[in-house]
Design a protein around this motif. Sequence first.
Motif, PDB file in Angstrom:
ATOM      1  N   ARG A 119      -0.901   4.577  -6.666  1.00  0.00           N
ATOM      2  CA  ARG A 119      -1.058   4.276  -5.240  1.00  0.00           C
ATOM      3  C   ARG A 119      -2.254   3.364  -5.017  1.00  0.00           C
ATOM      4  N   ARG A 120      -3.309   3.625  -5.766  1.00  0.00           N
ATOM      5  CA  ARG A 120      -4.518   2.820  -5.657  1.00  0.00           C
ATOM      6  C   ARG A 120      -5.166   2.744  -7.028  1.00  0.00           C
ATOM      7  N   SER A 121      -5.705   1.574  -7.368  1.00  0.00           N
ATOM      8  CA  SER A 121      -6.291   1.374  -8.689  1.00  0.00           C
ATOM      9  C   SER A 121      -7.806   1.365  -8.604  1.00  0.00           C
ATOM     10  N   ARG A 122      -8.459   1.986  -9.577  1.00  0.00           N
ATOM     11  CA  ARG A 122      -9.913   1.905  -9.668  1.00  0.00           C
ATOM     12  C   ARG A 122     -10.340   0.531 -10.151  1.00  0.00           C
ATOM     13  N   PRO A 171       0.097  -1.658  -6.334  1.00  0.00           N
ATOM     14  CA  PRO A 171       0.579  -0.377  -5.818  1.00  0.00           C
ATOM     15  C   PRO A 171       1.790   0.112  -6.600  1.00  0.00           C
ATOM     16  N   ARG A 172       2.262   1.299  -6.225  1.00  0.00           N
ATOM     17  CA  ARG A 172       3.478   1.811  -6.832  1.00  0.00           C
ATOM     18  C   ARG A 172       4.662   0.943  -6.429  1.00  0.00           C
ATOM     19  N   ARG A 173       5.632   0.868  -7.330  1.00  0.00           N
ATOM     20  CA  ARG A 173       6.856   0.123  -7.031  1.00  0.00           C
ATOM     21  C   ARG A 173       8.020   0.796  -7.724  1.00  0.00           C
ATOM     22  N   LYS A 174       9.160   0.676  -7.127  1.00  0.00           N
ATOM     23  CA  LYS A 174      10.373   1.298  -7.654  1.00  0.00           C
ATOM     24  C   LYS A 174      10.951   0.419  -8.763  1.00  0.00           C
ATOM     25  N   VAL A 175      11.256   1.062  -9.893  1.00  0.00           N
ATOM     26  CA  VAL A 175      11.806   0.358 -11.047  1.00  0.00           C
ATOM     27  C   VAL A 175      13.073   1.061 -11.502  1.00  0.00           C
ATOM     28  N   ARG A 176      14.037   0.278 -11.934  1.00  0.00           N
ATOM     29  CA  ARG A 176      15.273   0.839 -12.483  1.00  0.00           C
ATOM     30  C   ARG A 176      15.396   0.405 -13.938  1.00  0.00           C
ATOM     31  N   GLU A 219       5.852   3.502 -19.612  1.00  0.00           N
ATOM     32  CA  GLU A 219       5.339   4.361 -18.543  1.00  0.00           C
ATOM     33  C   GLU A 219       6.359   5.404 -18.112  1.00  0.00           C
ATOM     34  N   CYS A 220       7.619   5.019 -18.029  1.00  0.00           N
ATOM     35  CA  CYS A 220       8.660   5.988 -17.670  1.00  0.00           C
ATOM     36  C   CYS A 220       8.671   7.140 -18.668  1.00  0.00           C
ATOM     37  N   ALA A 221       8.626   6.809 -19.965  1.00  0.00           N
ATOM     38  CA  ALA A 221       8.642   7.836 -20.998  1.00  0.00           C
ATOM     39  C   ALA A 221       7.358   8.650 -20.991  1.00  0.00           C
ATOM     40  N   ALA A 222       6.225   7.983 -20.762  1.00  0.00           N
ATOM     41  CA  ALA A 222       4.930   8.669 -20.786  1.00  0.00           C
ATOM     42  C   ALA A 222       4.822   9.705 -19.685  1.00  0.00           C
ATOM     43  N   ARG A 223       5.448   9.455 -18.562  1.00  0.00           N
ATOM     44  CA  ARG A 223       5.366  10.386 -17.438  1.00  0.00           C
ATOM     45  C   ARG A 223       6.127  11.684 -17.708  1.00  0.00           C
ATOM     46  N   GLY A 224       7.059  11.658 -18.614  1.00  0.00           N
ATOM     47  CA  GLY A 224       7.756  12.884 -18.992  1.00  0.00           C
ATOM     48  C   GLY A 224       8.588  13.505 -17.888  1.00  0.00           C
ATOM     49  N   GLY A 225       9.000  12.701 -16.919  1.00  0.00           N
ATOM     50  CA  GLY A 225       9.852  13.207 -15.848  1.00  0.00           C
ATOM     51  C   GLY A 225       9.108  13.581 -14.580  1.00  0.00           C
ATOM     52  N   LEU A 226       7.772  13.549 -14.605  1.00  0.00           N
ATOM     53  CA  LEU A 226       6.986  13.871 -13.412  1.00  0.00           C
ATOM     54  C   LEU A 226       6.741  12.603 -12.601  1.00  0.00           C
ATOM     55  N   ALA A 227       6.903  12.694 -11.300  1.00  0.00           N
ATOM     56  CA  ALA A 227       6.732  11.538 -10.425  1.00  0.00           C
ATOM     57  C   ALA A 227       5.349  11.543  -9.790  1.00  0.00           C
ATOM     58  N   ASN A 228       4.741  10.356  -9.761  1.00  0.00           N
ATOM     59  CA  ASN A 228       3.496  10.131  -9.016  1.00  0.00           C
ATOM     60  C   ASN A 228       2.377  11.086  -9.413  1.00  0.00           C
TER      61      ASN A 228
END
Length: 314
Positions: free
Chosen positions: A43-46, A54-59, A169-178
């Motif tokens: 949402r916000r970067s240091r 920002p966050r964006r939707k990816v398919r 990043e999709c794999a690293a998140r392990g199914g958890l969003a945001n």
Amino acid sequence: MSTDTAPYMKAALALPAAPQELRVELRDKLIALDGGFFDMGARRSRFSEDFDAPRRKVRLSPFRISATACTNAEFAHFVQTTGYRTVAEIEGWSYVFHLLLDDASRFPQSPRGLPWWRKVDGACWYAPEGPGSDVAEREDHPVVHVAWFDALAYCTWAGLDLPTEAQWECAARGGLANRKFPWGNDMLPNGSHAMNIWQGRFPTENTKGDGYLGTAPVTAFAPNGYGLYNTCGNVWEWARDSYTPHAPKGPFPLRDPVSILDGNARIQRGGSYLCHESYCDRYHVHSRTRNDADSSTGNAGFRVALDVRAAAQR
């Protein structure tokens, strides 16, 4: 390192293929993911220069990815089979973190503004701290001192790919969003260390609260929801992409984004054992940095992936 990287690219792409039986074995070890939609970035970067917000939707289309970073044992087999020499071996040196050296004063050369990195002649993947060191008791640790070209060479031989940044990043998140980490938003879930990063006063004192000063075994700590280990901390992992700002957020999801441009800057993801909140807290699943494709350091490795669509056409 070198100002002319074309020979490294040529060498990486010219390697002969591993036997088909081995290629199948390596592919079968990968975790299959369905792809689909996910929210990429923060949402916000240091660090505004990182462009991870920002966050964006990816398919994403279906893909496969390794549960761990490539290990010393796996890379050794690759080298023994092919005779491949890494960038660090050819150039004759690599950067080693000063506290990993018996006597850092013997190695006074550092990159500007980064005195904790020391240029060590002879440091490479099989001698991580320079001549006299080895990986004999670190076969299950991630291979380090590998440049992007070295990771590409391994993939050429194995019939695999480096993951795109979005796949990683999709794999690293392990199914958890945001969430910040593969397990949620707490750095110490249930009060316990869940990744290999720096504790103490960077860069002079590491209390080793997580148990490690340098690298940890690739299966240290619990895996994420998809079965991937150490997607935060331990070693930076090369992605396929060139380093560019993310595509702007738009009304439609980005489909299988990847940036491949002429130039030497490539993406690294996940942070490393040197990340600390006082200096570089890039140990989140959305964090990114860059390095030159021929750069070699003691905290950079890689994991492999397979683009299912591209593989079907090979």
